[in-house]
Design an enzyme around this catalytic site. Structure first.
Site, mmCIF file in Angstrom:
data_model
loop_
_atom_site.group_PDB
_atom_site.id
_atom_site.type_symbol
_atom_site.label_atom_id
_atom_site.label_comp_id
_atom_site.label_asym_id
_atom_site.label_seq_id
_atom_site.Cartn_x
_atom_site.Cartn_y
_atom_site.Cartn_z
ATOM 1 N N GLY A 45 66.237 1.203 39.287
ATOM 2 C CA GLY A 45 67.549 1.358 38.680
ATOM 3 C C GLY A 45 68.209 2.627 39.185
ATOM 4 O O GLY A 45 67.527 3.568 39.592
ATOM 5 N N GLN A 50 74.000 9.673 39.024
ATOM 6 C CA GLN A 50 72.893 10.160 39.853
ATOM 7 C C GLN A 50 73.299 10.372 41.306
ATOM 8 O O GLN A 50 72.608 11.059 42.054
ATOM 9 C CB GLN A 50 71.713 9.179 39.815
ATOM 10 C CG GLN A 50 71.010 9.134 38.472
ATOM 11 C CD GLN A 50 69.830 8.192 38.512
ATOM 12 O OE1 GLN A 50 69.967 6.993 38.312
ATOM 13 N NE2 GLN A 50 68.654 8.721 38.804
ATOM 14 N N CYS A 92 61.886 9.315 37.206
ATOM 15 C CA CYS A 92 63.314 9.208 37.492
ATOM 16 C C CYS A 92 63.592 9.794 38.870
ATOM 17 O O CYS A 92 63.058 10.844 39.214
ATOM 18 C CB CYS A 92 64.085 9.981 36.418
ATOM 19 S SG CYS A 92 65.862 10.015 36.701
ATOM 20 N N LEU A 93 64.441 9.123 39.631
ATOM 21 C CA LEU A 93 64.767 9.609 40.975
ATOM 22 C C LEU A 93 65.436 10.978 40.926
ATOM 23 O O LEU A 93 65.380 11.739 41.887
ATOM 24 C CB LEU A 93 65.680 8.612 41.709
ATOM 25 C CG LEU A 93 65.091 7.222 41.983
ATOM 26 C CD1 LEU A 93 66.111 6.358 42.713
ATOM 27 C CD2 LEU A 93 63.802 7.304 42.780
ATOM 28 N N HIS A 134 67.114 3.470 30.090
ATOM 29 C CA HIS A 134 67.015 4.659 30.946
ATOM 30 C C HIS A 134 68.337 4.889 31.701
ATOM 31 O O HIS A 134 68.847 6.008 31.745
ATOM 32 C CB HIS A 134 65.848 4.454 31.933
ATOM 33 C CG HIS A 134 65.625 5.580 32.882
ATOM 34 N ND1 HIS A 134 64.468 6.324 32.915
ATOM 35 C CD2 HIS A 134 66.427 6.100 33.862
ATOM 36 C CE1 HIS A 134 64.566 7.252 33.865
ATOM 37 N NE2 HIS A 134 65.749 7.141 34.453
ATOM 38 N N GLU A 135 68.886 3.810 32.263
ATOM 39 C CA GLU A 135 70.113 3.956 33.054
ATOM 40 C C GLU A 135 71.332 4.251 32.171
ATOM 41 O O GLU A 135 72.185 5.059 32.542
ATOM 42 C CB GLU A 135 70.370 2.712 33.910
ATOM 43 C CG GLU A 135 69.265 2.382 34.914
ATOM 44 C CD GLU A 135 68.826 3.569 35.758
ATOM 45 O OE1 GLU A 135 69.646 4.442 36.077
ATOM 46 O OE2 GLU A 135 67.620 3.632 36.087
ATOM 47 N N HIS A 138 71.586 7.778 31.364
ATOM 48 C CA HIS A 138 72.243 8.577 32.415
ATOM 49 C C HIS A 138 73.758 8.608 32.221
ATOM 50 O O HIS A 138 74.404 9.616 32.481
ATOM 51 C CB HIS A 138 71.946 8.002 33.801
ATOM 52 C CG HIS A 138 70.623 8.436 34.385
ATOM 53 N ND1 HIS A 138 70.289 9.756 34.553
ATOM 54 C CD2 HIS A 138 69.557 7.732 34.838
ATOM 55 C CE1 HIS A 138 69.075 9.844 35.086
ATOM 56 N NE2 HIS A 138 68.602 8.622 35.266
HETATM 57 ZN ZN ZN Z 1 66.751 8.102 35.989
#
Ligand code: ZN
Length: 165
Positions: A45, A50, A92-93, A134-135, A138
């Site tokens: 995701g 991000q 998480c990226l 999670h997304e 963000h």
């Molecule tokens: Zn993330």
């Protein structure tokens, strides 16, 4: 084009993202780049903040970069009627080298728009429900680091500061 992924504690990750008003050619290009970036970085995701765009847009694919079998691009996504609680171990990226347990809902109802302006409305559970939470976090300026204990946050802040040097 693969985009640069912002890292915690960059400001844009803490902002509340603005709703998307219309799908422009620029937005479609951003989506293409986000999908490429998500797969290239082995993610399931990615949210627009991000990659530095503070707008309510996410892409998810719970099957990951190898299968690429369940790609969803969601505009202004929302979860409602959430039920059940699960502990979820997440990475998480935007938070490299960090992982932690997060409390999530087990299931809920997803509403959003797709790129063609169609309504998306579906019941979600399991892994997909967790990725969506999670997304959407963000989009509200919340990362898994923000959801961690103060101690874990402080330790990660030190680690992240070293990388930034
Ligand atoms: Zn993330």
């Amino acid at each position: 084009m693969k985009l640069n992924v912002c890292r915690w504690p960059e400001e844009v990750l803490a902002d509340k993202a603005a709703p998307v008003e219309e799908v422009t050619p620029e937005l479609r290009e951003l989506v293409d780049n986000m999908i490429e970036t998500m797969y290239a970085d082995d993610g399931v995701g990615l949210a627009a903040p991000q990659v530095g765009e503070s707008i309510r847009l996410i892409c998810v694919d719970q099957t990951g970069p190898k299968e690429r079998a369940d790609l969803m691009v969601l505009i202004n996504p929302e979860l409602s009627d959430c039920e059940g609680r699960v502990d979820s171990e997440e990475g998480c990226l935007s938070c490299p080298g960090f992982s932690g347990k997060v409390k999530r809902y087990e299931k809920g109802k997803l509403t959003a728009k797709d790129l063609d302006g169609n309504d998306v409305c579906m019941d979600v559970d399991g892994y997909l429900a967790i990725i969506l939470q999670h997304e959407i976090d963000h989009l509200d300026g919340v990362t898994i680091v923000d959801r961690a204990s103060r101690l874990k946050q402080a330790m990660y802040r030190k680690k992240a500061a070293k990388w930034a040097e």
